[in-house]
Motif scaffolding. Structure first.
Motif, PDB file in Angstrom:
ATOM      1  N   HIS A  80     -49.822  10.690  23.788  1.00  0.00           N
ATOM      2  CA  HIS A  80     -49.550   9.836  24.953  1.00  0.00           C
ATOM      3  C   HIS A  80     -50.832   9.291  25.566  1.00  0.00           C
ATOM      4  O   HIS A  80     -51.575  10.015  26.233  1.00  0.00           O
ATOM      5  CB  HIS A  80     -48.763  10.632  26.001  1.00  0.00           C
ATOM      6  N   HIS A  82     -52.332   5.652  27.617  1.00  0.00           N
ATOM      7  CA  HIS A  82     -52.176   4.283  28.127  1.00  0.00           C
ATOM      8  C   HIS A  82     -53.451   3.535  27.772  1.00  0.00           C
ATOM      9  O   HIS A  82     -54.455   3.619  28.499  1.00  0.00           O
ATOM     10  CB  HIS A  82     -51.959   4.293  29.641  1.00  0.00           C
ATOM     11  N   HIS A 243     -41.660   7.691  29.726  1.00  0.00           N
ATOM     12  CA  HIS A 243     -41.942   8.846  30.586  1.00  0.00           C
ATOM     13  C   HIS A 243     -40.620   9.493  30.998  1.00  0.00           C
ATOM     14  O   HIS A 243     -39.627   8.800  31.191  1.00  0.00           O
ATOM     15  CB  HIS A 243     -42.680   8.406  31.856  1.00  0.00           C
ATOM     16  N   HIS A 280     -44.592  13.914  29.422  1.00  0.00           N
ATOM     17  CA  HIS A 280     -44.596  14.825  30.583  1.00  0.00           C
ATOM     18  C   HIS A 280     -43.405  15.784  30.597  1.00  0.00           C
ATOM     19  O   HIS A 280     -43.557  16.953  30.322  1.00  0.00           O
ATOM     20  CB  HIS A 280     -44.702  14.063  31.919  1.00  0.00           C
ATOM     21  N   ASP A 331     -52.826  11.300  28.215  1.00  0.00           N
ATOM     22  CA  ASP A 331     -52.327  10.445  29.292  1.00  0.00           C
ATOM     23  C   ASP A 331     -53.444   9.665  29.966  1.00  0.00           C
ATOM     24  O   ASP A 331     -53.377   9.438  31.176  1.00  0.00           O
ATOM     25  CB  ASP A 331     -51.525  11.248  30.325  1.00  0.00           C
TER      26      ASP A 331
HETATM   27 FE    FE Z   1     -48.271   8.284  31.103  1.00  0.00          FE
END
Ligand code: FE
Ligand code: GUN
Length: 456
Positions: A80, A82, A243, A280, A331
């Motif tokens: 994960h 971004h 998510h 998450h 993340d």
């Molecule tokens: Fe995220």
């Protein structure tokens, strides 16, 4: 573009965790890699054919010899990331999730309509992740089709295994005018175009880079878009990433809007399948775990991000005992480190905090959640095998038929934080020390699908 690698044989000590909680060390093994970048065989030092295989590789010049203090580890899987938040990594950690999205993150992501900026940022990101040993990266892009195509091209050209998704977000109540899909139709069309583009990129014949349907999260999307994305994912048989039950605000928002929690809602929409990665999932309960297991979906545990945005810790021990497919995610930039090794350490740390509790005022017996800890072996399993299982990829361990995605970790680098004591440190100690103290200087070489993508 990386050419097909020539077949070669590595001679050295490998450390991996094919079974959850167990470390396997093969001293002076031979790992043969074929011309497709797959592991053709792993031969332990005592095998009867070992001497002749070693001599043959020496004679034909295909032997790669590891030195004392060098170890072969499986490549790390980040479930994960971004990608557009790379310039924000290590800052803006003071706000709660909803404010952080609106004030910091959406304005930054909106900049990726500028392809020059996108190229500069994404090249830097992919280089840095490879240097940290991330051989498989699971990326959220932005809402922009062109910048997300570029991210896929850059990962491919640098030889990183990747999943790439154009972020879908069209809900006017939650997404600003300057950063959202124009309509349901355009979001779905662009998602389809991205999938077809990635699958067809010249040089991606072995599907090193895969597309993913990427609804940002339920709050960002209208119900019509969520339904449409589920159909696109089914139509193309591709991965899904989103998510799930990340924070109190987000969890409550979904309950309020749908009368269901995230897992129930995503399941009803048809977005939970065996190629789905839920980021998450901090606030999932036992029935949610049962649903996720029955759908064979995976979870990206992002331990550092938990501390800043989730106000809670993902129950990794429980999820692993439940038999869920759990991997690790940085993340970026909700988590401030690009290193999956660092996130292994954080996964252990947060599990210990969950088990012991952290409020010194509370009585010891009431402070924590019993049996919540994991150790470095389980963390490393998540960072390799767990992530691979979640994505359905044959990486993460040294076994015949698996892709050769690997790191050469050099524990002998002078002035590094990694200090090994001969005669005192067992192989288990060495893996633990690598997790706690290896830096990118210790990652001397990185291979993806048999191609050397870092080091020489
Ligand atoms: Fe995220
Ligand atoms: N939920 C929706 N978008 C995001 C994001 O960019 N980061 C994190 N951590 N959670 C999100």
């Amino acid at each position: 573009m990386h050419n097909d690698p020539a077949a070669f044989v590595i001679h050295g000590t490998l450390i991996h965790t094919p079974e959850l909680g167990e470390i396997e060390v093969l001293r002076n093994a031979l790992v043969s890699v074929d011309g497709d970048g797959k592991i053709a065989g792993v031969m332990p030092a005592g095998a009867s054919l070992y001497p002749s295989a070693l001599t043959a590789a020496k004679d034909d010049g295909t032997l790669v010899e590891l030195q004392d203090g060098q170890y072969l580890l499986p490549g790390l899987v980040d479930l994960h990331i971004h990608a557009p938040q790379w310039p924000q990594m290590g800052k803006a950690l003071q706000l709660p999730l909803d404010e952080w999205l609106q004030q910091c993150t959406f304005p930054l992501e909106a900049k990726y309509r500028d392809l020059d900026f996108a190229r500069e940022s994404y090249e830097s990101l992919v280089d840095n992740l490879l240097a940290n040993g991330t051989t498989t990266a699971t990326y959220f892009g932005t809402v922009h089709l062109e910048a997300t195509k570029l991210l896929a091209e850059i990962a491919l050209s640098k030889g990183q295994r990747a999943l790439v998704g154009k972020v879908a977000m069209d809900n006017k109540d939650q997404c600003p005018d300057f950063y959202r899909d124009e309509s349901v139709i355009s979001a779905l069309d662009n998602t389809r175009e991205l999938i077809e583009y990635v699958r067809g990129i010249n040089g991606n014949e072995k599907a090193l880079v895969l597309p993913a349907v990427t609804p940002r999260f339920i709050p960002s999307c209208t119900d019509e878009l969520l339904d449409g994305l589920a159909k696109v994912a089914a139509e193309y048989g591709c991965h899904v990433q989103t998510h799930c039950s990340e924070s109190d605000w987000e969890h409550a928002y979904v309950l309020n809007r749908h009368g269901l929690n995230d897992t129930q809602s995503l399941d009803r929409i048809g977005l939970l399948g065996d190629k789905t990665i839920l980021a998450h999932a901090n606030l999932i309960d036992d029935p949610d775990m049962a649903t996720i297991k029955s759908r064979e979906s995976g979870i990206a545990h992002c331990p550092l991000s938990n501390l800043y945005f989730s106000h809670s810790v993902f129950p990794a021990r429980k999820a692993l005992d439940f038999g869920l497919k759990v991997g690790l995610g940085t993340d970026i930039s909700g988590g401030p480190s690009p290193s999956i090794l660092h996130n292994c350490q954080s996964a252990v740390n947060v599990s210990r905090a969950l088990e012991d509790g952290v409020d010194p005022i509370a009585a010891a017996a009431e402070r924590g959640t019993p049996n919540a800890r994991i150790d470095f072996r389980e963390a490393f399993w998540m960072a390799t095998v767990g992530g691979a299982q979640a994505l359905g990829l044959k990486v993460g361990e040294f076994s015949e038929g698996y892709q050769f995605d690997a790191l050469l970790v050099d524990t002998g680098v002078r002035d590094s934080n990694l200090v090994i004591w001969d005669g005192m440190d067992t192989p288990d100690d060495i893996l633990q020390k690598i997790i706690y103290n290896a830096g990118r200087d210790n990652i001397a070489k990185v291979w993806v699908q048999g191609s050397l993508v870092r080091g020489s």
